[in-house]
Design an enzyme around this catalytic site. Sequence first.
Site, mmCIF file in Angstrom:
data_model
loop_
_atom_site.group_PDB
_atom_site.id
_atom_site.type_symbol
_atom_site.label_atom_id
_atom_site.label_comp_id
_atom_site.label_asym_id
_atom_site.label_seq_id
_atom_site.Cartn_x
_atom_site.Cartn_y
_atom_site.Cartn_z
ATOM 1 N N SER A 29 -3.179 0.009 14.326
ATOM 2 C CA SER A 29 -4.342 1.053 14.223
ATOM 3 C C SER A 29 -4.642 1.432 15.762
ATOM 4 O O SER A 29 -4.984 0.440 16.652
ATOM 5 C CB SER A 29 -5.616 0.898 13.493
ATOM 6 O OG SER A 29 -6.442 2.084 13.796
ATOM 7 N N TYR A 35 -13.362 -3.262 10.934
ATOM 8 C CA TYR A 35 -12.034 -2.294 10.636
ATOM 9 C C TYR A 35 -11.105 -2.567 11.820
ATOM 10 O O TYR A 35 -9.914 -3.000 11.840
ATOM 11 C CB TYR A 35 -12.105 -0.914 10.154
ATOM 12 C CG TYR A 35 -10.796 -0.376 10.000
ATOM 13 C CD1 TYR A 35 -10.101 -0.589 8.735
ATOM 14 C CD2 TYR A 35 -10.546 0.608 10.750
ATOM 15 C CE1 TYR A 35 -8.904 -0.036 8.536
ATOM 16 C CE2 TYR A 35 -8.984 1.000 10.707
ATOM 17 C CZ TYR A 35 -8.457 0.791 9.540
ATOM 18 O OH TYR A 35 -7.098 1.437 9.380
ATOM 19 N N ASN A 51 1.361 3.423 -2.407
ATOM 20 C CA ASN A 51 0.916 4.204 -3.305
ATOM 21 C C ASN A 51 0.071 5.475 -2.679
ATOM 22 O O ASN A 51 -0.217 6.388 -3.596
ATOM 23 C CB ASN A 51 0.121 3.419 -4.484
ATOM 24 C CG ASN A 51 -0.992 3.000 -4.180
ATOM 25 O OD1 ASN A 51 -0.829 2.067 -3.427
ATOM 26 N ND2 ASN A 51 -2.331 3.534 -4.102
ATOM 27 N N GLY A 81 0.731 -1.136 -0.188
ATOM 28 C CA GLY A 81 -0.097 -0.153 -0.138
ATOM 29 C C GLY A 81 0.900 1.114 0.075
ATOM 30 O O GLY A 81 0.431 2.209 0.747
ATOM 31 N N GLY A 98 -1.576 7.383 1.243
ATOM 32 C CA GLY A 98 -1.732 7.603 2.812
ATOM 33 C C GLY A 98 -0.219 7.256 3.597
ATOM 34 O O GLY A 98 0.643 7.646 2.914
ATOM 35 N N ILE A 99 -0.663 6.716 4.640
ATOM 36 C CA ILE A 99 0.763 6.554 5.436
ATOM 37 C C ILE A 99 1.799 5.703 4.548
ATOM 38 O O ILE A 99 2.846 6.099 4.723
ATOM 39 C CB ILE A 99 0.268 5.992 6.743
ATOM 40 C CG1 ILE A 99 -0.574 6.775 7.540
ATOM 41 C CG2 ILE A 99 1.525 5.316 7.448
ATOM 42 C CD1 ILE A 99 -1.194 6.158 8.896
ATOM 43 N N GLY A 100 1.375 4.818 3.979
ATOM 44 C CA GLY A 100 2.303 3.851 3.216
ATOM 45 C C GLY A 100 3.175 4.744 2.187
ATOM 46 O O GLY A 100 4.267 4.601 2.092
#
Length: 316
Positions: free
Chosen positions: A156, A181, A29, A27, A31-33
């Site tokens: 999270s 989630y 690409n 991931g 957000g946090i990643g």
Amino acid sequence: MSSSPSTPPWDVRRLPRADGSVFLVTGGNAGIGYFVAEQLSVTGATVVLGSRNPAKAEAATASIRSRVPGARVRAVRLDLADLPTLGTAVESLDVEHLDAVLHNAGVALDDPPRRETGDGHELMFGTNHLGHFALTHWLLPLLSAAPAARVVTMGSFAAKSERLDLDDLQSRKDYQPKRVYGRSKLAQMYFGLELDRRLRAVDSPVASVVVHPGGALDSLTPSRPPVQVRTAGARLCGAPAALLVQGKHAGAWPAVRAVLEPTVRGGQLWGPRVFSLRGKPRREPVWNHLADTSVAARLWDASCDLTGVDLGAIPG
């Protein structure tokens, strides 16, 4: 964590060199990643972005290269919701070893109805947890080939208030998107800690560390168009929240430290310094419910059954 006289204090803006290392960010690409990948690229390491969307991966790599001269960054197609493709995705890495993987990619649904992956698993649990569980199976030979590799799992803060229902891991009886989630991220964190216990049992050189970003908001995140665009209005609206939470660039800091810091050890939990919600990264006590090894072991066995991979035979 105190620093010895020979170890300078950790500086999130002056990262140590990691030339010759190879890091995979799932991931990476967005957000946090994305910010983890951007920050790791500064170290001289080769950073591979795992993404299910080639166009978004291309935009992210272009953004990193524009900000980090000489960045060694590339992308591979990786869809954690499609378990049968993961072995091929790992082959496409085309590397002899892997120094770290950040298990970051995931999906979050805001509203019903409940959705499933192509393998028949609830989408958030299947992608966020089971996908990374199965991916680890395929990555372990590459990780074991490195001198001291790390598996870093992005949990999270939402998982702190959740508890797993081991009899309804697929949320067929009780589907509430936000709860599902949080439980999917909790399952990831249980997995990261249990993985380290099993690695230690066979004297593996690989360590497994769990991190969380605290509170990370888009409105407090600097723009990286087209990957991340923050409007002036969003910036103004988000300003009051900066007293308690932070942007996704800062949410990346615990993961980056867990990848790079020599004194980080397997089985640890890292998060932001201020109320676990914002600030520089620090080690924090493992949450009480995460320390329940019986829950972790049952989840591990269930994950093996659901994915069809055998993570019991961990190479030493």
